[in-house]
Design a protein around this motif. Structure first.
Motif, mmCIF file in Angstrom:
data_model
loop_
_atom_site.group_PDB
_atom_site.id
_atom_site.type_symbol
_atom_site.label_atom_id
_atom_site.label_comp_id
_atom_site.label_asym_id
_atom_site.label_seq_id
_atom_site.Cartn_x
_atom_site.Cartn_y
_atom_site.Cartn_z
ATOM 1 N N TYR A 163 0.864 -1.184 0.000
ATOM 2 C CA TYR A 163 0.000 0.000 0.000
ATOM 3 C C TYR A 163 0.897 1.229 0.000
ATOM 4 C CZ TYR A 163 -3.186 3.684 1.370
ATOM 5 O OH TYR A 163 -3.894 4.862 1.392
ATOM 6 N N GLU A 164 0.699 2.082 -1.027
ATOM 7 C CA GLU A 164 1.542 3.263 -1.211
ATOM 8 C C GLU A 164 3.018 2.859 -1.167
ATOM 9 O OE1 GLU A 164 0.088 6.288 1.485
ATOM 10 O OE2 GLU A 164 -1.524 6.827 0.079
ATOM 11 N N LYS A 165 3.821 3.437 -0.282
ATOM 12 C CA LYS A 165 5.252 3.113 -0.256
ATOM 13 C C LYS A 165 5.599 2.004 0.741
ATOM 14 C CE LYS A 165 6.751 7.701 -1.749
ATOM 15 N NZ LYS A 165 7.591 8.893 -1.432
ATOM 16 N N GLY A 166 4.560 1.413 1.335
ATOM 17 C CA GLY A 166 4.804 0.354 2.309
ATOM 18 C C GLY A 166 3.758 -0.736 2.207
ATOM 19 N N THR A 167 3.147 -1.060 3.343
ATOM 20 C CA THR A 167 2.117 -2.089 3.393
ATOM 21 C C THR A 167 0.943 -1.589 4.245
ATOM 22 O OG1 THR A 167 2.990 -3.100 5.418
ATOM 23 C CG2 THR A 167 3.892 -3.896 3.319
ATOM 24 N N TYR A 168 -0.132 -2.340 4.245
ATOM 25 C CA TYR A 168 -1.246 -1.994 5.129
ATOM 26 C C TYR A 168 -0.815 -2.049 6.596
ATOM 27 C CZ TYR A 168 -4.478 -2.339 1.170
ATOM 28 O OH TYR A 168 -5.136 -2.134 -0.021
ATOM 29 N N PHE A 169 0.098 -2.968 6.909
ATOM 30 C CA PHE A 169 0.587 -3.026 8.285
ATOM 31 C C PHE A 169 1.294 -1.718 8.647
ATOM 32 C CE2 PHE A 169 3.464 -3.937 11.750
ATOM 33 C CZ PHE A 169 2.689 -4.717 12.594
ATOM 34 N N ASP A 170 2.102 -1.212 7.725
ATOM 35 C CA ASP A 170 2.767 0.064 7.967
ATOM 36 C C ASP A 170 1.745 1.173 8.192
ATOM 37 O OD1 ASP A 170 5.387 -0.949 7.680
ATOM 38 O OD2 ASP A 170 5.291 -0.746 5.511
ATOM 39 N N PHE A 171 0.672 1.150 7.412
ATOM 40 C CA PHE A 171 -0.379 2.160 7.564
ATOM 41 C C PHE A 171 -1.010 2.073 8.947
ATOM 42 C CE2 PHE A 171 -4.826 3.387 7.474
ATOM 43 C CZ PHE A 171 -4.761 4.664 6.932
ATOM 44 N N ILE A 172 -1.346 0.848 9.372
ATOM 45 C CA ILE A 172 -1.956 0.663 10.693
ATOM 46 C C ILE A 172 -1.013 1.129 11.792
ATOM 47 C CG2 ILE A 172 -2.776 -1.077 12.332
ATOM 48 C CD1 ILE A 172 -3.804 -2.666 9.856
ATOM 49 N N ALA A 173 0.249 0.775 11.675
ATOM 50 C CA ALA A 173 1.230 1.179 12.694
ATOM 51 C C ALA A 173 1.395 2.693 12.739
ATOM 52 C CB ALA A 173 2.572 0.507 12.408
ATOM 53 N N ALA A 174 1.422 3.325 11.567
ATOM 54 C CA ALA A 174 1.652 4.770 11.508
ATOM 55 C C ALA A 174 0.459 5.580 12.005
ATOM 56 C CB ALA A 174 1.996 5.181 10.075
ATOM 57 N N ASN A 175 -0.740 5.000 11.913
ATOM 58 C CA ASN A 175 -1.946 5.779 12.220
ATOM 59 C C ASN A 175 -2.636 5.401 13.531
ATOM 60 O OD1 ASN A 175 -2.580 7.638 9.732
ATOM 61 N ND2 ASN A 175 -1.824 5.698 8.898
ATOM 62 N N THR A 176 -2.089 4.430 14.239
ATOM 63 C CA THR A 176 -2.591 4.115 15.574
ATOM 64 C C THR A 176 -1.715 4.812 16.600
ATOM 65 O OG1 THR A 176 -1.364 2.015 15.410
ATOM 66 C CG2 THR A 176 -3.763 1.946 15.090
ATOM 67 N N ASN A 177 -2.312 5.127 17.728
ATOM 68 C CA ASN A 177 -1.622 5.850 18.797
ATOM 69 C C ASN A 177 -0.831 4.867 19.656
ATOM 70 O OD1 ASN A 177 -0.879 7.321 21.066
ATOM 71 N ND2 ASN A 177 -2.807 8.443 21.187
ATOM 72 N N PRO A 178 0.490 4.996 19.699
ATOM 73 C CA PRO A 178 1.302 4.058 20.485
ATOM 74 C C PRO A 178 0.957 4.040 21.973
ATOM 75 C CG PRO A 178 2.682 5.372 19.014
ATOM 76 C CD PRO A 178 1.315 5.988 18.995
ATOM 77 N N ALA A 179 0.299 5.080 22.448
ATOM 78 C CA ALA A 179 -0.119 5.089 23.856
ATOM 79 C C ALA A 179 -1.245 4.100 24.105
ATOM 80 C CB ALA A 179 -0.563 6.496 24.259
ATOM 81 N N TYR A 180 -1.975 3.748 23.024
ATOM 82 C CA TYR A 180 -3.153 2.893 23.182
ATOM 83 C C TYR A 180 -3.131 1.629 22.333
ATOM 84 C CZ TYR A 180 -4.921 7.295 25.097
ATOM 85 O OH TYR A 180 -5.071 8.461 25.823
ATOM 86 N N VAL A 181 -2.278 1.589 21.318
ATOM 87 C CA VAL A 181 -2.266 0.461 20.385
ATOM 88 C C VAL A 181 -0.831 0.017 20.108
ATOM 89 C CG1 VAL A 181 -2.928 -0.377 18.095
ATOM 90 C CG2 VAL A 181 -4.353 1.335 19.261
ATOM 91 N N ASN A 182 -0.565 -1.257 20.381
ATOM 92 C CA ASN A 182 0.728 -1.832 20.020
ATOM 93 C C ASN A 182 0.494 -3.180 19.346
ATOM 94 O OD1 ASN A 182 2.951 0.073 20.942
ATOM 95 N ND2 ASN A 182 1.641 0.011 22.763
ATOM 96 N N PHE A 183 1.497 -4.049 19.310
ATOM 97 C CA PHE A 183 1.371 -5.239 18.473
ATOM 98 C C PHE A 183 1.849 -6.515 19.148
ATOM 99 C CE2 PHE A 183 1.768 -1.567 15.712
ATOM 100 C CZ PHE A 183 0.622 -1.695 14.955
ATOM 101 N N GLU A 184 1.159 -7.592 18.773
ATOM 102 C CA GLU A 184 1.640 -8.935 19.054
ATOM 103 C C GLU A 184 2.056 -9.491 17.702
ATOM 104 O OE1 GLU A 184 0.162 -12.482 21.765
ATOM 105 O OE2 GLU A 184 -1.155 -12.289 20.020
ATOM 106 N N ILE A 185 3.335 -9.697 17.489
ATOM 107 C CA ILE A 185 3.785 -10.198 16.202
ATOM 108 C C ILE A 185 3.701 -11.717 16.175
ATOM 109 C CG2 ILE A 185 6.212 -10.016 16.959
ATOM 110 C CD1 ILE A 185 6.919 -9.773 13.924
#
Length: 281
Positions: A163-185
């Motif tokens: 998606y664009e210059k990255g992936t949908y995962f990159d989009f989700i990571a860039a647009n979620t607030n790290p204070a409230y949203v992180n990841f289980e890989i």
């Protein structure tokens, strides 16, 4: 001659020490996902917890209450000295029953809430990703501010479409607030669609709070579907994924908990093999 041998010996010792330190690091952080033993849990929750404890696990990620209330499940855990550190729920419950989710997670003793699938028909789209971002930010804020819980999204493969210059995962990571949203890989569901799990961890650093540890059968080709036969899960260290590289990156990033997940029909054999492998890293 001595000048050549000594540096080589030192390098060998350093390498061995670093490798052993990963196994040591995992001692207090390694657990198992209830989904691994889902068939057994469906028959007898207490007996399954006994099996899990006998394997040496005292840390579990609960992704289904299997007909119990959170309080009933917590009692069974406490009686065996097992702690629930993460509570997995479905996307609809996260969005529509956020308070119930928060209360159940607190009752279980969890510090994390996790969602592992974003509902979508056909191909995953940017519209779905944008809705997920909004829902994750909102629910994550409630869980953090009202219940003191950390929300993590668990990748499942379809997010790595370009998606664009990255992936949908990159989009989700860039647009979620790290204070409230992180990841289980989930390292299999990063590798399967073509991502490098170790590189992904290095890229997102301390936003990677949790990990599903698993491995993909050699020869299996991946795609963006987020689906594969459960028997393509093999004992950790016997498949395609560079587990030492992943663990090294995860240790540096500060991943907090690591859960062995095995979706195969051979968990009785493979889970002990995975556990033994990880302890020896």
């Amino acid at each position: 001659m001595k000048k050549l041998i000594l540096p080589a010996m030192l390098a060998f010792v350093t390498t061995m020490t670093a490798a052993q330190s990963i196994g040591k690091y995992l001692e207090t952080r390694l657990g198992v996902v209830s989904y691994t033993h889902r068939r057994s849990f469906q028959k007898d929750v207490a007996a399954t917890l006994d099996t899990i404890k006998a394997l040496g696990f005292t840390n579990i990620e609960i992704s289904n209450l299997f007909g119990k209330t959170a309080a009933e499940f917590r009692k069974l855990l406490d009686e065996r000295g097992i702690r629930c550190t993460s509570f997995g729920v479905g996307y609809p419950d996260l969005v529509n029953k956020t308070d119930e989710v928060g209360n159940n997670a607190k009752t279980l003793g969890a510090s994390f809430v996790r969602v592992a699938w974003i509902p979508h028909e056909g191909s995953f789209t940017i519209e779905t990703a944008k809705q997920a971002v909004a829902d994750f930010n909102a629910a994550g804020k409630t869980l953090k501010e009202k219940y003191g819980l950390s929300f993590c999204y668990h990748n499942h493969g379809y997010e790595f479409q370009p998606y664009e210059k990255g992936t949908y995962f990159d989009f989700i990571a860039a647009n979620t607030n790290p204070a409230y949203v992180n990841f289980e890989i989930d390292i299999l569901w990063a590798f399967f669609p073509g991502a490098d799990p170790a590189a992904l961890i290095r890229k997102h650093g301390n936003r990677m709070k949790l990990m599903h540890v698993k491995d993909l059968r050699k020869g299996v080709k991946g795609d963006f579907s987020g689906k594969t036969d459960g028997n393509n899960d093999v004992a950790v260290g016997t498949g395609q994924i560079d587990i030492p590289a992943v663990m090294k990156a995860a240790k540096k990033a500060g991943v907090i908990y690591y859960y062995i997940e095995d979706e195969s029909d051979h968990v009785g054999v493979q889970v002990p093999q995975s556990l033994a492998y990880l302890k020896k890293l």
